[in-house]
Design an enzyme around this catalytic site. Structure first.
Site, PDB file in Angstrom:
ATOM      1  N   GLY A  11     -29.288  -4.706 -36.697  1.00 11.77           N
ATOM      2  CA  GLY A  11     -30.288  -4.437 -37.747  1.00 11.77           C
ATOM      3  C   GLY A  11     -30.682  -5.701 -38.496  1.00 11.77           C
ATOM      4  O   GLY A  11     -30.979  -5.663 -39.687  1.00 11.77           O
ATOM      5  N   ALA A  13     -33.257  -9.305 -38.489  1.00 12.60           N
ATOM      6  CA  ALA A  13     -34.719  -9.410 -38.536  1.00 12.60           C
ATOM      7  C   ALA A  13     -35.367  -8.909 -37.243  1.00 12.60           C
ATOM      8  O   ALA A  13     -36.254  -8.060 -37.262  1.00 12.60           O
ATOM      9  CB  ALA A  13     -35.115 -10.868 -38.806  1.00 12.60           C
ATOM     10  N   ALA A 138     -40.258 -12.087 -36.015  1.00 13.89           N
ATOM     11  CA  ALA A 138     -39.911 -10.741 -36.463  1.00 13.89           C
ATOM     12  C   ALA A 138     -40.841 -10.265 -37.577  1.00 13.89           C
ATOM     13  O   ALA A 138     -41.314  -9.125 -37.563  1.00 13.89           O
ATOM     14  CB  ALA A 138     -38.455 -10.725 -36.929  1.00 13.89           C
ATOM     15  N   LYS A 189     -36.265 -23.383 -25.659  1.00 11.00           N
ATOM     16  CA  LYS A 189     -37.278 -23.672 -26.700  1.00 11.00           C
ATOM     17  C   LYS A 189     -36.626 -23.785 -28.075  1.00 11.00           C
ATOM     18  O   LYS A 189     -37.142 -24.488 -28.949  1.00 11.00           O
ATOM     19  CB  LYS A 189     -38.414 -22.645 -26.665  1.00 11.00           C
ATOM     20  CG  LYS A 189     -38.077 -21.225 -27.126  1.00 11.00           C
ATOM     21  CD  LYS A 189     -38.221 -20.993 -28.607  1.00 11.00           C
ATOM     22  CE  LYS A 189     -37.635 -19.654 -29.018  1.00 11.00           C
ATOM     23  NZ  LYS A 189     -37.581 -19.450 -30.468  1.00 11.00           N
ATOM     24  N   THR A 246     -42.685 -21.955 -31.771  1.00  9.96           N
ATOM     25  CA  THR A 246     -41.560 -22.386 -32.614  1.00  9.96           C
ATOM     26  C   THR A 246     -41.553 -23.891 -32.876  1.00  9.96           C
ATOM     27  O   THR A 246     -40.889 -24.342 -33.807  1.00  9.96           O
ATOM     28  CB  THR A 246     -40.212 -21.928 -32.011  1.00  9.96           C
ATOM     29  OG1 THR A 246     -40.268 -22.019 -30.619  1.00  9.96           O
ATOM     30  CG2 THR A 246     -39.892 -20.517 -32.381  1.00  9.96           C
ATOM     31  N   LYS A 270     -29.372 -19.582 -42.378  1.00 16.63           N
ATOM     32  CA  LYS A 270     -29.997 -18.596 -41.480  1.00 16.63           C
ATOM     33  C   LYS A 270     -29.680 -18.914 -40.021  1.00 16.63           C
ATOM     34  O   LYS A 270     -29.485 -20.080 -39.664  1.00 16.63           O
ATOM     35  CB  LYS A 270     -31.514 -18.602 -41.680  1.00 16.63           C
ATOM     36  CG  LYS A 270     -31.933 -17.943 -42.980  1.00 16.63           C
ATOM     37  CD  LYS A 270     -33.440 -17.813 -43.017  1.00 16.63           C
ATOM     38  CE  LYS A 270     -33.864 -17.162 -44.329  1.00 16.63           C
ATOM     39  NZ  LYS A 270     -35.295 -17.285 -44.558  1.00 16.63           N
TER      40      LYS A 270
END
Ligand code: NAI
Ligand code: 13P
Length: 324
Positions: A11, A13, A138, A189, A246, A270
């Site tokens: 659960g 992002a 997300a 990537k 990205t 993060k």
């Protein structure tokens, strides 16, 4: 068989965004979260701590019972790459044989050098491994902004069915049978996005960014070719597409992680999968004698073997060579 009941494991992002997507596509969704506090938050507040402001669709049921999630027609695995094995090991104890398990993490396992679908195959021979990857933040997906991704499975009919099951007005999955190509793009990537973030954070300019992304793509292609990826996959959504996304946006956690390093700051806590992938990618490239100087520079900076400036100087002082 139609895929109507979909479980999403994780659960965070991306798991939350994919659960929203599946619900919008008309599926019945079970969202499993391993952290008790976060699962409670998801079911009480109908919102993920990792994606604040996005209310869960009514068709999403939150659970902490892995056995319940295991009973669905297809299962999306959306936990960090290094946690995939432990989740799949528990999941397969109660899962129905033949269930598609779709890896949505982007990385390579430490120690084993295994890609996500290889881990699934090692944990069980009764699941159908698949992979979902592509340029898709997300937050964008959760807001219902237009997004296209690739879903690959060995059997093209399975890949096509999964693509139909998740397809909605704003989420467009393409299907493929090149599993390895799709998972290579997603893993590589992230490392290159850290490099691009470093270039940005160091203020090296737009020309340097474009050069870095292009030469980074050359590394992805060399690595992919050596491991059997198809060229059209590497130039497709899960390869070049996700690299462009990205490497160009601070919305990417990997890019932001690199930008913080470039500015001489400590990155936020993060999840930045590229920081886990970089050392493994370097080991694999060395084993197979694949030239990947940008990825190697990222790994050296992360291991504190080089400062950012030393890594940049080393890249620029490499011998002049033909462009390939
Ligand atoms: N956020 C994004 O835009 C996208 C993320 N991804 C990939 O999806 C994967 C997950 O990323 P996010 O959801 O964004 O991360 P996140 O940090 O938002 O959430 C991570 C989730 O994994 C769970 N988790 C952490 N450790 C765990 C463990 N040991 N066992 C089980 N669950 C655990 C957390 O509770 C949380 O639900 C990563 O591999 C990422 O590269 C792929 C495409 C887009
Ligand atoms: O994979 C992603 C987009 O396709 C998300 O990128 P970050 O993990 O760098 O945020």
């Amino acid at each position: 068989m139609t895929i109507q009941r979909i479980a999403v494991l994780g659960g965070g992002a991306w798991g939350t965004a994919l659960a929203q997507t599946a619900a919008r596509a008309g599926r019945d969704v079970t969202l499993w979260e391993f952290d008790a506090g976060h699962a409670e938050h998801l079911s009480q507040q109908r919102e993920s701590r990792f994606l604040p402001g996005v209310k869960l669709e009514a068709a999403i049921k939150v659970t902490r019972a892995l056995g319940e999630a295991a009973q669905n027609d297809a299962i999306l695995l959306v936990v960090p790459a290094q946690a995939l094995r432990s989740v799949v090991t528990q999941l397969t104890q109660t899962m129905k044989p033949g269930t598609p398990l779709i890896a949505c993490a982007k990385g390579i396992e430490h120690g084993t050098h295994k890609f996500m679908t290889e881990i699934i195959a090692e944990c069980t021979d009764s699941a159908v491994p698949a992979i979902l990857s592509g340029p898709s933040f997300a937050a964008d997906v959760a807001r219902g902004l237009p997004t296209a991704v690739t879903i690959a499975a060995a059997d093209s009919l399975v890949a096509e069915k999964l693509a139909h099951a998740l397809n909605s007005g704003s989420f467009r999955p393409y299907h493929s049978t090149d599993i390895r190509g799709v998972e290579i793009g997603g893993a590589v990537k992230n490392v290159l996005a850290i490099a691009s973030g470093i270039v940005n954070g160091r203020g090296l300019g737009a020309s340097a960014s474009a050069a870095l992304t292009t030469r980074g793509f050359a590394e992805m292609v060399r690595f992919g070719r050596a491991l059997g990826a198809r060229p059209e996959t590497l130039t497709g959504l899960s390869g070049l597409g996700d690299l462009i996304l990205t490497c160009s946006s601070p919305q990417s956690r990997n890019f932001s992680y690199g930008a913080a390093l470039g500015r001489g700051e400590v990155p936020s806590g993060k999840l930045a999968e590229g920081a886990f992938t970089a050392p493994v990618l370097l080991e694999m490239a060395r084993d197979k004698n694949i030239d990947m100087p940008i990825s190697a520079a990222v790994a050296a900076v992360l291991a504190n073997e080089h400062s950012v400036d030393e890594a940049i100087a080393a890249l620029l002082s490499r011998p002049i060579k033909a462009e390939e």
